[in-house]
Design a protein around this motif. Structure first.
Motif, PDB file in Angstrom:
ATOM      1  N   SER A  17       0.804  -1.218   0.000  1.00 25.06           N
ATOM      2  CA  SER A  17       0.000   0.000   0.000  1.00 25.06           C
ATOM      3  C   SER A  17       0.841   1.274   0.000  1.00 25.06           C
ATOM      4  CB  SER A  17      -0.936   0.008   1.218  1.00 25.06           C
ATOM      5  OG  SER A  17      -0.187   0.146   2.429  1.00 25.06           O
ATOM      6  N   TYR A  18       2.164   1.149   0.139  1.00 22.69           N
ATOM      7  CA  TYR A  18       3.018   2.335   0.104  1.00 22.69           C
ATOM      8  C   TYR A  18       4.248   2.044  -0.748  1.00 22.69           C
ATOM      9  CZ  TYR A  18       5.439  -0.155   3.920  1.00 22.69           C
ATOM     10  OH  TYR A  18       6.078  -1.099   4.683  1.00 22.69           O
ATOM     11  N   PRO A  19       4.882   3.066  -1.282  1.00 21.97           N
ATOM     12  CA  PRO A  19       6.001   2.851  -2.210  1.00 21.97           C
ATOM     13  C   PRO A  19       7.194   2.185  -1.524  1.00 21.97           C
ATOM     14  CG  PRO A  19       5.170   5.107  -2.347  1.00 21.97           C
ATOM     15  CD  PRO A  19       4.548   4.491  -1.128  1.00 21.97           C
ATOM     16  N   THR A  20       7.662   1.110  -2.121  1.00 22.87           N
ATOM     17  CA  THR A  20       8.865   0.419  -1.640  1.00 22.87           C
ATOM     18  C   THR A  20       9.641  -0.072  -2.854  1.00 22.87           C
ATOM     19  OG1 THR A  20       7.689  -1.697  -1.493  1.00 22.87           O
ATOM     20  CG2 THR A  20       7.793  -0.358   0.518  1.00 22.87           C
ATOM     21  N   PRO A  21      10.897  -0.461  -2.663  1.00 24.14           N
ATOM     22  CA  PRO A  21      11.661  -1.028  -3.781  1.00 24.14           C
ATOM     23  C   PRO A  21      11.051  -2.342  -4.259  1.00 24.14           C
ATOM     24  CG  PRO A  21      13.086  -0.456  -1.920  1.00 24.14           C
ATOM     25  CD  PRO A  21      11.681  -0.381  -1.435  1.00 24.14           C
ATOM     26  N   GLU A  27      15.056 -14.974 -11.405  1.00 25.01           N
ATOM     27  CA  GLU A  27      15.284 -15.388 -12.790  1.00 25.01           C
ATOM     28  C   GLU A  27      15.177 -14.219 -13.768  1.00 25.01           C
ATOM     29  OE1 GLU A  27      15.864 -18.829 -14.071  1.00 25.01           O
ATOM     30  OE2 GLU A  27      16.598 -18.814 -11.995  1.00 25.01           O
ATOM     31  N   GLY A  28      15.772 -13.082 -13.372  1.00 24.53           N
ATOM     32  CA  GLY A  28      15.776 -11.916 -14.243  1.00 24.53           C
ATOM     33  C   GLY A  28      14.495 -11.110 -14.239  1.00 24.53           C
ATOM     34  N   ARG A  29      13.498 -11.513 -13.470  1.00 24.79           N
ATOM     35  CA  ARG A  29      12.229 -10.778 -13.401  1.00 24.79           C
ATOM     36  C   ARG A  29      12.102 -10.093 -12.049  1.00 24.79           C
ATOM     37  NH1 ARG A  29       7.582 -14.867 -14.397  1.00 24.79           N
ATOM     38  NH2 ARG A  29       8.999 -16.288 -13.274  1.00 24.79           N
ATOM     39  N   GLU A  30      11.397  -8.979 -12.036  1.00 21.67           N
ATOM     40  CA  GLU A  30      11.163  -8.235 -10.804  1.00 21.67           C
ATOM     41  C   GLU A  30       9.686  -8.310 -10.440  1.00 21.67           C
ATOM     42  OE1 GLU A  30      12.624  -4.266 -11.092  1.00 21.67           O
ATOM     43  OE2 GLU A  30      14.725  -4.881 -11.328  1.00 21.67           O
ATOM     44  N   ALA A  34       2.958  -5.469  -4.419  1.00 22.44           N
ATOM     45  CA  ALA A  34       1.559  -5.485  -4.857  1.00 22.44           C
ATOM     46  C   ALA A  34       1.282  -6.689  -5.742  1.00 22.44           C
ATOM     47  CB  ALA A  34       1.236  -4.190  -5.594  1.00 22.44           C
ATOM     48  N   GLN A  35       2.220  -7.021  -6.628  1.00 19.97           N
ATOM     49  CA  GLN A  35       2.021  -8.170  -7.508  1.00 19.97           C
ATOM     50  C   GLN A  35       2.013  -9.465  -6.712  1.00 19.97           C
ATOM     51  OE1 GLN A  35       4.922  -8.454 -10.659  1.00 19.97           O
ATOM     52  NE2 GLN A  35       4.077 -10.367 -11.482  1.00 19.97           N
ATOM     53  N   LEU A  36       2.969  -9.610  -5.789  1.00 18.07           N
ATOM     54  CA  LEU A  36       3.014 -10.818  -4.970  1.00 18.07           C
ATOM     55  C   LEU A  36       1.741 -10.968  -4.148  1.00 18.07           C
ATOM     56  CD1 LEU A  36       6.672 -10.938  -3.544  1.00 18.07           C
ATOM     57  CD2 LEU A  36       5.639 -12.494  -5.207  1.00 18.07           C
ATOM     58  N   SER A  37       1.293  -9.874  -3.556  1.00 21.52           N
ATOM     59  CA  SER A  37       0.098  -9.917  -2.725  1.00 21.52           C
ATOM     60  C   SER A  37      -1.129 -10.267  -3.555  1.00 21.52           C
ATOM     61  CB  SER A  37      -0.096  -8.569  -2.028  1.00 21.52           C
ATOM     62  OG  SER A  37      -1.251  -8.572  -1.218  1.00 21.52           O
ATOM     63  N   SER A  38      -1.243  -9.663  -4.746  1.00 17.91           N
ATOM     64  CA  SER A  38      -2.395  -9.931  -5.616  1.00 17.91           C
ATOM     65  C   SER A  38      -2.417 -11.384  -6.056  1.00 17.91           C
ATOM     66  CB  SER A  38      -2.356  -9.000  -6.823  1.00 17.91           C
ATOM     67  OG  SER A  38      -3.393  -9.301  -7.737  1.00 17.91           O
ATOM     68  N   ARG A 235       9.215  -6.426   5.554  1.00 19.38           N
ATOM     69  CA  ARG A 235       9.607  -5.140   6.134  1.00 19.38           C
ATOM     70  C   ARG A 235       9.783  -4.055   5.082  1.00 19.38           C
ATOM     71  NH1 ARG A 235      14.801  -3.904  10.084  1.00 19.38           N
ATOM     72  NH2 ARG A 235      13.980  -1.985  10.971  1.00 19.38           N
ATOM     73  N   GLY A 236      10.049  -4.451   3.823  1.00 21.57           N
ATOM     74  CA  GLY A 236      10.157  -3.436   2.783  1.00 21.57           C
ATOM     75  C   GLY A 236      11.399  -3.532   1.917  1.00 21.57           C
ATOM     76  N   GLY A 237      12.231  -4.572   2.112  1.00 14.54           N
ATOM     77  CA  GLY A 237      13.447  -4.714   1.338  1.00 14.54           C
ATOM     78  C   GLY A 237      13.255  -5.544   0.088  1.00 14.54           C
ATOM     79  N   THR A 238      14.376  -5.929  -0.504  1.00 15.46           N
ATOM     80  CA  THR A 238      14.385  -6.705  -1.738  1.00 15.46           C
ATOM     81  C   THR A 238      15.036  -8.056  -1.494  1.00 15.46           C
ATOM     82  OG1 THR A 238      14.531  -4.718  -3.114  1.00 15.46           O
ATOM     83  CG2 THR A 238      15.203  -6.793  -4.130  1.00 15.46           C
ATOM     84  N   VAL A 239      14.386  -9.121  -1.941  1.00 17.82           N
ATOM     85  CA  VAL A 239      14.959 -10.463  -1.886  1.00 17.82           C
ATOM     86  C   VAL A 239      15.393 -10.853  -3.294  1.00 17.82           C
ATOM     87  CG1 VAL A 239      14.483 -12.908  -1.516  1.00 17.82           C
ATOM     88  CG2 VAL A 239      13.665 -11.224   0.126  1.00 17.82           C
ATOM     89  N   VAL A 240      16.682 -11.116  -3.443  1.00 19.67           N
ATOM     90  CA  VAL A 240      17.207 -11.667  -4.689  1.00 19.67           C
ATOM     91  C   VAL A 240      17.214 -13.177  -4.511  1.00 19.67           C
ATOM     92  CG1 VAL A 240      19.151 -11.741  -6.285  1.00 19.67           C
ATOM     93  CG2 VAL A 240      18.616  -9.613  -5.069  1.00 19.67           C
ATOM     94  N   LEU A 241      16.361 -13.864  -5.263  1.00 20.57           N
ATOM     95  CA  LEU A 241      16.102 -15.281  -5.024  1.00 20.57           C
ATOM     96  C   LEU A 241      16.751 -16.148  -6.092  1.00 20.57           C
ATOM     97  CD1 LEU A 241      14.538 -17.433  -3.377  1.00 20.57           C
ATOM     98  CD2 LEU A 241      12.590 -17.033  -4.898  1.00 20.57           C
TER      99      LEU A 241
END
Length: 519
Positions: A17-21, A27-30, A34-38, A235-241
């Motif tokens: 609901s708020y701007p985050t990275p 696999e090269g996709r971001e 919001a997308q994960l939650s949807s 928490r709002g960070g980025t996971v490189v998986l």
């Protein structure tokens, strides 16, 4: 006061609901929060239509992937229980996990479909979902019965109701232990257990809201999932998986993404240090690299420290979700080899493994017992195992042996069940392994007890040598004699190309025994 909703599905929706990275790089996709939650909401709605209800179990079998998190958050959305399955298990072991957990729904990657189909008639899962949305594991053709393609459940736009509120005592996951002795047990982890580990980590480790976490350890393992990864997402960070661990790719990702946090087992860090270019790589962003999951050789800590990287040792188990102790970054060199101090919301004590009496004097070795809000309430459908693991005061008995120094720092010695008794003397394999691993020419080392007609047991060393190096038993004994009592020295040596490990990076003791030639 009303109980606080600590659902990870609610936390992910709140983040969206708020701007985050970017939340996830895979696999090269971001993927945004919001997308994960949807997508998790869509999957939850589709599974609810197929009968998945609060308290039901949903199992996932596959490598690290975005689908893992879609399934995890969908489970939380409905109040179902997530069961990540070790992707290296054999068919009979998978049958046991699915049957023991009573999984209602099963989500499977294509690479594991044949294995699962061999046991489908014996397991309770009525809903079988095949992942056909991931280019990393393509499905040939259109999957037929009994499989429902994942694509049919995603992209519908039907997210259904809001995530159900979840609280401390609500069961969140069943994590099956590695099962090195007997059948794996289902460790019950509540949402409170998972949440309090994050509170502990953020209270003591230098973690931040905008962290970039590299997740390469298997997510079915509590360290891969809950050491840093889940808290970073929420928490709002980025996971490189990464789907799996490749040392060269790991080094490239650390540099490319300016990774700040990383959880890995000692064998992974050792492999990373051997990648050409490691010493010259810019790893200046890496502020919280945590090592746990197996005994950590002090020389590995010193090797990373020489490159300005504070490798921070922690200790815990699946049952502690995972961390119970942690060694702060400024002490990594002075206290090399220590698993640190108790986490802020964790109680630790040592007890005599025979009498159960608490040990309060520094230097005495005892079994580590843990108590705190992150400790499992017990084992799934196994009250006998639960009773055996907890005493009357609520202390969880870990089965690990440690001692504490005068400053309150803990040093894990070994597993109680792996202790070697030679001529009445107790020998802890991890202590001997650390010394042998420091011997020039040794790449990695393990020791086990083998029968001896005179002493009852004696020490057998299994060693992987640096390529082009040949070592003898006399050479290793001569080196180790400067650091160990004579009765701890190995009396037998077997050299192998590499040591066998299970999926979580721990040495496989049964496999080690199979490497020893008959005497």
């Amino acid at each position: 006061m009303a109980a606080v909703d600590i659902s990870p599905a609610t936390a992910l929706r709140r983040r969206a609901s708020y701007p985050t990275p970017t939340a996830l790089v895979y696999e090269g996709r971001e993927f945004s929060a919001a997308q994960l939650s949807s997508e998790a909401g869509e999957l939850a709605a589709g599974l609810a239509e197929r009968g998945l209800r609060r308290g039901d179990r949903i199992a996932y079998l596959g490598l690290n992937s975005v689908t893992f998190f879609q399934a995890l958050f969908a489970a939380a959305h409905l109040g179902a229980v997530f069961v990540p399955v070790n992707f290296r298990l054999a068919a009979d072991e998978i049958r046991h996990v699915l049957t023991d957990s009573g999984a209602h729904t099963l989500v499977v990657e294509e690479g594991h479909r044949a294995l699962v189909e061999a046991v489908l008639d014996d397991v309770p899962a009525r809903v079988r979902v095949l992942v056909d949305t991931d280019p990393a594991c393509p499905v040939p053709g259109t999957p037929g019965a009994p499989w429902t393609p994942l694509s049919r459940l995603l992209g519908t736009g039907g997210t259904g109701r809001d995530p159900v509120p979840l609280h401390d005592d609500d069961l969140g996951a069943l994590m099956y232990t590695s099962g090195t002795t007997g059948r794996p047990k289902g460790v019950m982890l509540t949402h409170g257990n998972l949440w309090w580990n994050a509170v502990n980590v953020d209270s003591l480790v230098d973690t931040r809201r905008d962290d970039v976490n590299l997740a390469l350890a298997p997510l079915f393992h509590i360290g891969g999932l809950n050491a840093l990864t889940l808290r970073t997402l929420l928490r709002g960070g980025t996971v490189v998986l990464g789907r799996s661990f490749d040392p060269a790719h790991c080094l490239a990702d650390l540099v490319r993404h300016r990774v700040t946090t990383l959880f890995a087992v000692p064998a992974m860090y050792a492999a990373l240090a051997r990648v050409p270019g490691f010493r010259d790589a810019d790893l200046s962003a890496l502020r919280a690299p945590i090592v746990a999951g197996a005994p950590v050789p002090p020389h590995l800590i010193r090797e990373y420290a020489a490159h300005g990287i504070p490798l921070q040792q922690a200790w815990g188990l699946t049952e502690t979700a995972p961390f119970a102790t942690y060694l702060p970054a400024p002490l990594t060199e002075r206290k090399a080899g220590s698993a640190g101090i108790p986490m802020p919301y964790t109680e630790i004590r040592l007890v005599d493994p025979v009498t159960g009496a608490p040990l309060t004097e520094p230097g005495l070795r005892g079994e580590i017992c843990v108590r705190g809000p992150h400790v499992t309430p017990g084992y799934w459908n196994d009250p006998a195992a639960t009773r055996a693991a907890f005493d009357d005061e609520g202390w969880f008995h870990s089965g690990d042996i440690a001692h504490r120094d005068e400053e309150g720092f803990y040093y894990v010695v070994d597993r109680l069940k792996d202790m070697i008794i030679s001529g009445g003397e107790n020998i802890y394999p991890a202590e001997v392994e650390r010394v042998i691993a420091a011997c020039p020419g040794v790449l990695e080392a393990a020791v086990i007890g083998v029968p001896d007609p005179t002493w009852g047991e004696t020490v057998q060393a299994i060693v992987a040598c640096v390529p082009g190096t040949s070592l003898t038993l006399d050479h290793i004994r001569e080196f180790a004699a400067a650091h160990l009592a004579r009765y701890k020295l190995p009396t037998h040596l077997t050299t192998v190309p590499h040591l066998p490990r299970n999926a979580t990076g721990k040495l496989s003791k049964p496999a080690l025994r199979n490497l020893i030639p008959p005497k």
